[in-house]
Design a protein around this motif. Structure first.
Motif, PDB file in Angstrom:
ATOM      1  N   GLY A  98       1.978  -3.598 -14.666  1.00 50.83           N
ATOM      2  CA  GLY A  98       3.239  -3.318 -15.336  1.00 50.83           C
ATOM      3  C   GLY A  98       3.812  -2.015 -14.807  1.00 50.83           C
ATOM      4  O   GLY A  98       3.073  -1.073 -14.492  1.00 50.83           O
ATOM      5  N   GLY A  99       5.129  -1.955 -14.655  1.00 57.71           N
ATOM      6  CA  GLY A  99       5.777  -0.767 -14.117  1.00 57.71           C
ATOM      7  C   GLY A  99       6.049  -0.829 -12.633  1.00 57.71           C
ATOM      8  O   GLY A  99       6.722   0.045 -12.084  1.00 57.71           O
ATOM      9  N   GLU A 100       5.547  -1.870 -11.952  1.00 59.14           N
ATOM     10  CA  GLU A 100       5.860  -2.053 -10.530  1.00 59.14           C
ATOM     11  C   GLU A 100       7.362  -2.334 -10.375  1.00 59.14           C
ATOM     12  O   GLU A 100       7.952  -3.024 -11.212  1.00 59.14           O
TER      13      GLU A 100
ATOM     14  N   SER B 283       0.789  -1.222   0.000  1.00 63.58           N
ATOM     15  CA  SER B 283       0.000   0.000   0.000  1.00 63.58           C
ATOM     16  C   SER B 283       0.829   1.284   0.000  1.00 63.58           C
ATOM     17  O   SER B 283       0.322   2.352  -0.348  1.00 63.58           O
ATOM     18  N   ALA B 284       2.105   1.204   0.412  1.00 64.05           N
ATOM     19  CA  ALA B 284       2.997   2.375   0.501  1.00 64.05           C
ATOM     20  C   ALA B 284       2.480   3.429   1.489  1.00 64.05           C
ATOM     21  O   ALA B 284       2.794   4.611   1.375  1.00 64.05           O
ATOM     22  N   LYS B 285       1.715   2.997   2.486  1.00 64.75           N
ATOM     23  CA  LYS B 285       1.171   3.940   3.468  1.00 64.75           C
ATOM     24  C   LYS B 285       2.140   4.223   4.625  1.00 64.75           C
ATOM     25  O   LYS B 285       1.851   5.035   5.495  1.00 64.75           O
ATOM     26  N   LYS B 286       3.263   3.541   4.654  1.00 67.19           N
ATOM     27  CA  LYS B 286       4.286   3.729   5.696  1.00 67.19           C
ATOM     28  C   LYS B 286       3.721   3.463   7.095  1.00 67.19           C
ATOM     29  O   LYS B 286       3.869   4.275   8.020  1.00 67.19           O
TER      30      LYS B 286
ATOM     31  N   ASP C 135       7.593   2.898  -5.642  1.00 64.99           N
ATOM     32  CA  ASP C 135       6.178   2.572  -5.851  1.00 64.99           C
ATOM     33  C   ASP C 135       5.320   3.496  -4.982  1.00 64.99           C
ATOM     34  O   ASP C 135       4.691   3.061  -4.017  1.00 64.99           O
ATOM     35  N   PRO C 136       5.294   4.794  -5.297  1.00 64.40           N
ATOM     36  CA  PRO C 136       4.622   5.759  -4.413  1.00 64.40           C
ATOM     37  C   PRO C 136       3.127   5.527  -4.262  1.00 64.40           C
ATOM     38  O   PRO C 136       2.539   5.908  -3.242  1.00 64.40           O
ATOM     39  N   GLN C 137       2.495   4.911  -5.254  1.00 57.85           N
ATOM     40  CA  GLN C 137       1.065   4.609  -5.164  1.00 57.85           C
ATOM     41  C   GLN C 137       0.815   3.180  -4.676  1.00 57.85           C
ATOM     42  O   GLN C 137      -0.320   2.705  -4.690  1.00 57.85           O
ATOM     43  N   GLY C 138       1.876   2.512  -4.241  1.00 58.17           N
ATOM     44  CA  GLY C 138       1.751   1.100  -3.892  1.00 58.17           C
ATOM     45  C   GLY C 138       1.818   0.239  -5.141  1.00 58.17           C
ATOM     46  O   GLY C 138       1.969   0.746  -6.267  1.00 58.17           O
ATOM     47  N   CYS C 139       1.722  -1.050  -4.979  1.00 54.76           N
ATOM     48  CA  CYS C 139       1.794  -1.946  -6.130  1.00 54.76           C
ATOM     49  C   CYS C 139       1.244  -3.317  -5.748  1.00 54.76           C
ATOM     50  O   CYS C 139       1.199  -3.692  -4.580  1.00 54.76           O
ATOM     51  N   THR C 140       0.845  -4.050  -6.777  1.00 60.92           N
ATOM     52  CA  THR C 140       0.434  -5.441  -6.626  1.00 60.92           C
ATOM     53  C   THR C 140       1.237  -6.256  -7.620  1.00 60.92           C
ATOM     54  O   THR C 140       1.337  -5.897  -8.794  1.00 60.92           O
TER      55      THR C 140
END
Length: 336
Positions: free
Chosen positions: A139-141, A94-97, A200-205
């Motif tokens: 793609g791009g993660e 989630s990149a929420k730290k 991945d500032p918006q998070g990633c899957t």
């Protein structure tokens, strides 16, 4: 213009780990715990980390959650188009730290949650590579790095190999970590990955499948190759081209505030680095600075430097917040 306020900044030229991206060749060996004889180990051609949720060939457990572990969700039996049926592993970051660190990762360990406090490593002597299949949801993660070994403690791993960064596509691809010539006589940290909120500032899957060691006689110990130019230390906060980590905080490190994703008038791209030094002598040194290192916090203990013999200069853009700020010294290399 780039907005960088620094009292002492040092850019360290330190090195890479063996990582190669392939479209084919995945094998992994089956080994015994450290007590196993080398003769038994040599007969094994493949050692599986993960093949399927229900597979009895799996030898490690994805139990070593690190960093912002609250940002990670895992589905170890995803049926969402696995590389090989019936399942693969899905990770959502989630990149929420959640723990305030800006990075997260997972280690496969034996037994579960073994950070070197108990015996559990396997003797993988004879294995020359680790391969895994991966893809991103869109793609791009970016995986900041993948890891083999590296766990410390009372029973430390006999090797530590890091590779990356890896920008995933939305289709399955196989990736290879070269382990030829490494001491794999005791490996508890069979595999691991790390992602960051910068890349991945918006998070990633992303998805992983068919992770395994193998004894491939064609793999040879990797030698350092001269890197192509230009070679970036920092280009943008989310760029996979960034090759070093500003981890070597020195002197009055408590006086430093660091933001590598400042949007205050970057010279190029979306972000720049902003460093604030308050001069309060928090550690009593009356100076402060930062080294960019590879891997993080490498003060010369890890052989991980890049061959930059093709480089003829290092350039950077900088400006002060008001003008008149003084940088006492810049360094390139110098870590002993």
């Amino acid at each position: 213009m780039k907005k960088i306020l620094i009292v002492l900044a040092a850019l360290a030229i330190v090195m890479p780990c063996a990582f190669a991206q392939e479209n084919a060749t995945a094998t992994a060996e089956t080994a015994k715990p450290k007590e196993a004889t080398k003769e038994i180990t040599k007969e094994i051609k493949e050692f599986v980390v993960y093949s399927d949720k229900i597979s009895r060939d799996n030898h490690y457990i994805p139990s070593g959650w690190m960093g912002d572990y609250g940002d990670i969700k895992m589905n170890d039996q995803s049926t969402d188009n696995p590389h090989s049926a019936p399942t693969c592993i899905q990770f959502a970051y989630s990149a929420k730290k959640s723990q305030g660190l800006g990075w997260a990762g997972v280690y496969w360990q034996n037994p579960a949650n073994n950070w070197g406090n108990k015996k559990g490593g396997f003797d993988l002597t004879g294995m020359t590579k680790l391969t895994f299949w991966a893809k991103g949801a869109k793609g791009g993660e970016v995986l900041q790095k993948v890891i083999v070994g590296g766990i410390k403690g009372v029973y430390p791993d006999s090797a530590s190999v890091e590779a990356g960064s890896i920008e995933l596509t939305d289709t399955w691809k196989q990736y290879t970590v070269n382990l030829a010539g490494k001491d794999l006589s005791y490996i508890n940290g069979g595999f691991g990955w790390v992602v960051t909120s910068d890349l991945d500032p918006q998070g990633c899957t992303f998805y992983l499948d068919d992770v395994k060691f193998s004894a491939d006689p064609m793999m040879k110990p990797e030698t350092k190759k001269a890197e192509a130019m230009p070679f970036y230390i920092y280009s943008d906060s989310s760029s996979p081209k960034n090759h070093f980590i500003p981890s070597g905080w020195m002197g009055d490190y408590g006086d430093i505030k660091y933001d590598n994703a400042s949007k205050e008038d970057p010279y190029l791209g979306d972000t720049c680095i902003k460093i604030i030094y308050n001069g309060k002598a928090a550690q009593g040194a009356r100076w402060a600075g930062i080294y960019w290192q590879r891997p993080a916090n490498n003060w010369g203990s890890v052989d991980a430097g890049y061959d930059l013999s093709k480089a003829t200069k290092l350039t950077f853009w900088a400006k002060g917040a008001k003008g008149g700020e003084r940088i006492e010294e810049f360094k390139i290399v110098g870590i002993m």
